[in-house]
Each structure stands twice: as structure tokens, then as C-alpha cells.
Design an enzyme around this catalytic site. Structure first.
Site, mmCIF file in Angstrom:
data_model
loop_
_atom_site.group_PDB
_atom_site.id
_atom_site.type_symbol
_atom_site.label_atom_id
_atom_site.label_comp_id
_atom_site.label_asym_id
_atom_site.label_seq_id
_atom_site.Cartn_x
_atom_site.Cartn_y
_atom_site.Cartn_z
ATOM 1 C CD GLU A 1 -5.950 1.375 3.162
ATOM 2 O OE1 GLU A 1 -5.134 0.448 3.277
ATOM 3 O OE2 GLU A 1 -7.163 1.198 3.054
ATOM 4 C CB CYS B 1 0.375 0.203 9.018
ATOM 5 S SG CYS B 1 -0.982 -0.897 8.557
#
Ligand code: NAD
Length: 487
Positions: free
Chosen positions: A252, A285
Site C-alpha cells: 500500500e 496517503c
């Protein structure tokens, strides 16, 4: 023990159910004011070896318990996290600079849920039956084995529990390597696991920097899975060693997500939501960091968002009123300043911000840069700090093309009349996208990115697919007659 705002935080590695000191240490600091918080052991190869041996030894019994047998352990683990709420809030706010209010109201309850939700969901991970005229196929989810869990500093508690929940619930044993700039909530998590009497070896922690400690861990061929959240460059390193050992990885990674404002958007709602992108000083993010605004709304949207941003309270994350805290580390501040310098030298216009903030050493003003072009570094690369860019478009096709024209594909935001925004969202190449909203998450839903934003999905069944070996047990319906002519 370290003493963080009156809370005792164990200082060692946590291996085989015990606290283990280390020979070498490294120092940690608070981003709030640079205060030295103490020393932690820097994991050596021998510590990583011991943690993996312990996890491997604990695996058969933990796996054999089944989801039902693991449930009470994991429920107790979540309860123990809850009992440490005040300590976790103070400690994670102090070493990661995360807003205290967000920890209290969002991250702690979510971290507990990360454990209990997956523990309960694992109960219904039953054999799936594929019934054919020839045979019955019992498709099983078997635990994979020993898992390495590596997380970044921007959301340590949330991300670590988000991975530990499904990994442990499906019967794996784990080693976590906490982020070196914000490692302390992980130590409290181990303390909670210890109090919950998780069997020794089921959950281990080795402190240390990415190099060498993280690299020792990911290079070990005894691992069955690596779940990593962090940067693209580290993912490449991990991918190489995992390929050597044929260990499946979930990656990720970063993003440069579009925040699209269509001609028929509610401008005020979009502008208010836009200001939210500065949460955690945009060290997030999934934040929308590239604003793509329809020509007809550009002036109005810019003015409204500037107004909302001007009223943001930047400062100490432990004060109730604060909305934007510090950057994590002097290196992160230098990185942000260098991005802005290069962009401005290349012709970008500072619409607001563009300088350090008076709140303290590591604070940077919420910033928006205009007059940027699609190929500019500031449009293409992730800053991971409070620096956003604003561009405009004149047609839906142009908006979609601009949204898709980076190497990243993590998330997105799209404001507009609902069916219009939905149809545009379907055409943006990302792992997820919010329509007329931001930040709504559910543990049952998939999370992850495409393109350079990652490989794989976690969340709900996707987490179980990753942390399990899928096996087909085939039982014929008619007596079997061996034949070389058989298909
Ligand atoms: P990073 O890659 O530098 O570090 C992440 C973790 O990896 C740390 O624990 C670090 O110690 C470890 N590490 C570093 N080198 C290693 C190696 N060779 N082997 C094993 N482990 C190693 O990332 P960061 O700067 O801490 O985090 C910021 C990045 O994380 C940003 O790109 C951000 O977008 C991304 N991120 C992504 C998500 C997501 O869910 N997609 C969530 C949060 C952050």
C-alpha cells in the site's frame, strides 16, 4: 521504561512474550517541539531471527485454535487497547504529531474495531462449497504462516491494527517492525497483547530503522506474507527480496490523488472539504492533492477555499482547537521546502502559504500552488506535506485525462451533480474515489491503489484472501476409478 507525559512505555523489543533489550539504540524526538523522548533498541539480525523463530513455533497451535478459539484472545486484546486509550492518545500524539482529538474520537475506537471486526468476520470464513455433477470442492481459507507487518509513521496505530486484525484472526502469527520516527504506540500495543495473554510468539515486535532492521525481516525466507504500507522506493526494495523468496506481498503505497470539482458541483461544500486535505499536515496517503476545477468555477472555488484555509488553526496537536499539526521530522520539512522552491523557480504561483509556519520549528503553512503544468514535478510527485496544486479544465474528457495522467492511482475525490460525478469517478483509474464526500471508510470495503500506488487490496474479504492460503479439497460424488485416459 520511557516516561511519556506520565505514561510508562516499555523500551525493548517484544519477542516470544517477553521484553528484550537491544545492544544498540537510536533516539526518538517529538515533532511538536523537538523534545528528546528517549532511546529505543535498534533491532539486530539476532533479534529478528529470534522473533521469526518464536512466531514460527507459535504458528501451529494458534492456527489450530480456529477462528472461534482465537476470538476471546482478540476480544481481550481490543479491550486492553481500550484500557490504554489515554496513554495511546498522549503517546501517539507526542511521537507522531497526530491530533489528540482525532486519536481520541477516531483512531483509538477504529484500532479496537480493527481487531474485533476481523476476529468476528473470521468466524464466517467457512468452507465455500462448489458443487458440480462430478465432485464437491470444499474451498478453504488456511492461515498462511508467519507474517511481517511494516508500517509508516503517519498513522502507526491505525495501520498496524488494520493489518494485525485480519492476520491474527485468520490464524497467522506476526512480527511488526514499527516506523522508526513514531514507534511508541506499537510498544503500547505489545503491552496490551501481553495483558490479553496472547500466547508467546503469536505477536512479536522488533524496533529499528528500515535499514538494516526492516531489511533483515523482509529478507527472511521463513516468512509466508509481507504486508507493507509506505513509499514506492521501499516497496521496490521489499519486492526484490520477496521475489527471491517467493513471498507474497501486499503493498500500500503513496498517491497524488485528484480532487475534481465539476461545473455542477456544490462549490461551498467542495471548498470546505478541500480544506480538510491539510489534516495531519497532508501527511496522509489518501488526501486529494491535485485540485482539478472546472474553468467556470475556478475563481469562486479558489476564493472560498482560501477563506476556509485561512481559518484553520495550525499548531500543537495536543490542543483541542488545533486542526493542522507539525511535520514529522526535519528531513520531511526540508523535503517540503525543496519541493516548493523548485516549483516556484519553475514558474508556479503561490496562491496561499508557501512558507514555514510560526507555530514552531516543524510547522509548514497550508499551501496551494497555481500556474502548474501536468508534467511539472509538483503535479507528478507525492510531497507528503501540506502543499497542494490547483489546475483547471474545460471539459469532462479533459478532467478525466488530467486525473489519470500521473504514475499514481491511489484515491480521488469528485464533487458534482451525483450521477455526473459518479460517471466521472468510474473513469478515474484509482483504487477508490469519494463522490461528494471524503474519508468515508468501512472495514468490509477494499482498500489499496493501482498503478504505482500499490499491489493488492486489504480490507474485508480482501485481507483474508491475502493472509490465507486458499485450498480446494475435492471429494468425488461417484466411486473413483483410476484411468490414464482421465482428463
Ligand atoms: P518508508 O517506505 O520510508 O517507510 C515505511 C516503513 O518501511 C518504515 O517502517 C521503515 O522503517 C520501513 N522500511 C524502510 N526501508 C525498508 C527496507 N529496506 N526493508 C524493510 N522495511 C523498510 O515510508 P514513510 O516515509 O515512512 O511513509 C510515507 C509513505 O507511506 C508515503 O509514500 C505515503 O503515501 C505512504 N503511505 C501509504 C498508505 C496507503 O495505505 N497506501 C498509508 C500511509 C502512508
Amino acid at each position: 521504561m520511557l516516561n511519556i507525559k506520565g505514561h510508562a512505555v516499555p523500551q525493548g523489543h517484544y519477542i516470544d512474550g517477553a521484553w528484550v533489550p537491544g545492544a544498540n539504540t537510536y533516539s526518538i524526538f517529538s515533532p511538536i517541539n523537538g523534545e528528546a523522548l528517549g532511546e529505543l533498541p535498534a533491532g539486530a539480525q539476532s533479534n529478528v531471527d529470534a522473533a521469526i523463530s518464536s512466531a514460527a513455533a507459535a504458528f501451529p497451535q494458534w492456527a489450530a485454535l480456529g477462528a472461534q478459539g482465537r476470538l476471546p484472545y482478540l476480544q481481550r486484546f481490543a479491550e486492553e487497547i481500550g484500557k490504554r486509550k489515554d496513554a495511546l492518545c498522549d503517546v501517539e500524539s507526542t511521537d507522531a504529531g497526530i491530533l489528540l482529538s482525532r486519536l481520541q474520537h477516531g483512531i483509538i475506537p477504529r484500532s479496537m474495531l480493527n481487531i474485533t471486526w476481523f476476529a468476528e468476520a473470521a468466524l464466517s470464513l467457512q468452507d465455500k462449497l462448489i458443487d458440480t455433477p462430478q465432485a464437491q470442492h470444499f474451498v478453504r481459507h488456511d492461515p498462511a504462516g508467519v507474517c511481517a507487518i511494516i508500517t509508516p509513521w503517519n498513522a502507526p496505530l491505525m495501520l498496524t491494527t488494520w493489518k494485525l486484525g485480519p492476520a491474527l484472526a485468520s490464524g497467522n502469527t506476526c512480527i511488526i517492525k514499527p516506523p522508526e520516527w513514531a514507534p511508541l504506540s506499537s510498544a503500547l500495543l505489545m503491552d496490551a497483547a501481553h495483558a490479553a495473554e496472547l500466547p508467546p510468539g503469536v505477536l512479536n515486535m522488533v524496533h529499528g530503522e528500515g535499514q538494516p532492521t526492516g531489511a533483515y525481516l523482509t529478507a527472511d525466507s521463513r516468512l509466508s506474507r509481507i504486508s507493507f504500507t509506505g513509499s514506492v522506493s521501499t516497496a521496490r526494495e521489499i519486492g526484490k527480496v520477496a521475489a527471491e523468496n517467493l513471498v507474497p506481498c501486499s503493498l500500500e503505497l503513496g498517491g497524488k490523488s485528484p480532487f475534481i470539482v465539476l461545473a455542477d458541483a456544490d462549490v461551498d461544500l467542495a471548498a470546505r472539504t478541500g480544506a480538510l486535505m491539510y489534516r495531519n499536515a497532508t501527511q496522509v496517503c489518501l488526501a486529494g492533492t491535485r485540485f482539478l476545477v472546472h474553468d467556470s468555477l475556478l475563481a469562486e472555488f479558489t476564493e472560498k477555499m482560501a477563506g476556509y484555509v485561512a481559518s484553520l488553526s495550525v499548531g500543537d496537536p495536543q490542543l483541542e482547537k488545533t486542526e493542522v499539526g507539525p511535520l514529522i521530522h526535519p528531513r520531511q520539512l526540508q523535503r517540503v521546502e525543496a519541493f516548493v522552491d523548485r516549483a516556484v523557480k519553475g514558474g508556479a504561483e503561490v496562491l496561499w502559504g508557501g512558507t514555514r509556519h510560526e507555530a514552531g520549528e516543524l510547522y509548514y503553512a497550508p499551501t496551494m500552488l497555481g500556474n502548474v503544468h501536468q508534467d511539472d514535478e509538483i503535479v507528478q510527485k507525492e510531497v507528503f506535506g501540506p502543499v497542494l496544486v490547483m489546475q483547471s479544465f474545460s471539459s469532462d474528457e479533459e478532467a478525466i485525462a488530467m486525473a489519470n495522467a500521473t504514475d499514481y492511482g491511489l484515491g480521488g475525490v469528485c464533487f458534482g451533480e451525483e450521477s455526473h460525478a459518479k460517471s466521472i469517478s468510474f473513469q478515474v483509474r484509482t483504487g477508490f474515489i469519494w463522490v461528494n464526500s471524503f474519508g468515508i471508510r468501512d472495514l468490509a470495503a477494499p482498500f489499496g491503489g493501482c498503478k504505482k500506488s500499490g499491489i493488492g487490496r486489504e480490507g474485508g474479504d480482501w485481507s483474508f484472501e491475502f493472509f490465507c492460503d486458499i485450498k480446494d479439497v475435492i471429494v468425488p460424488k461417484k466411486p473413483f476409478s483410476p484411468s490414464f485416459a482421465q482428463r
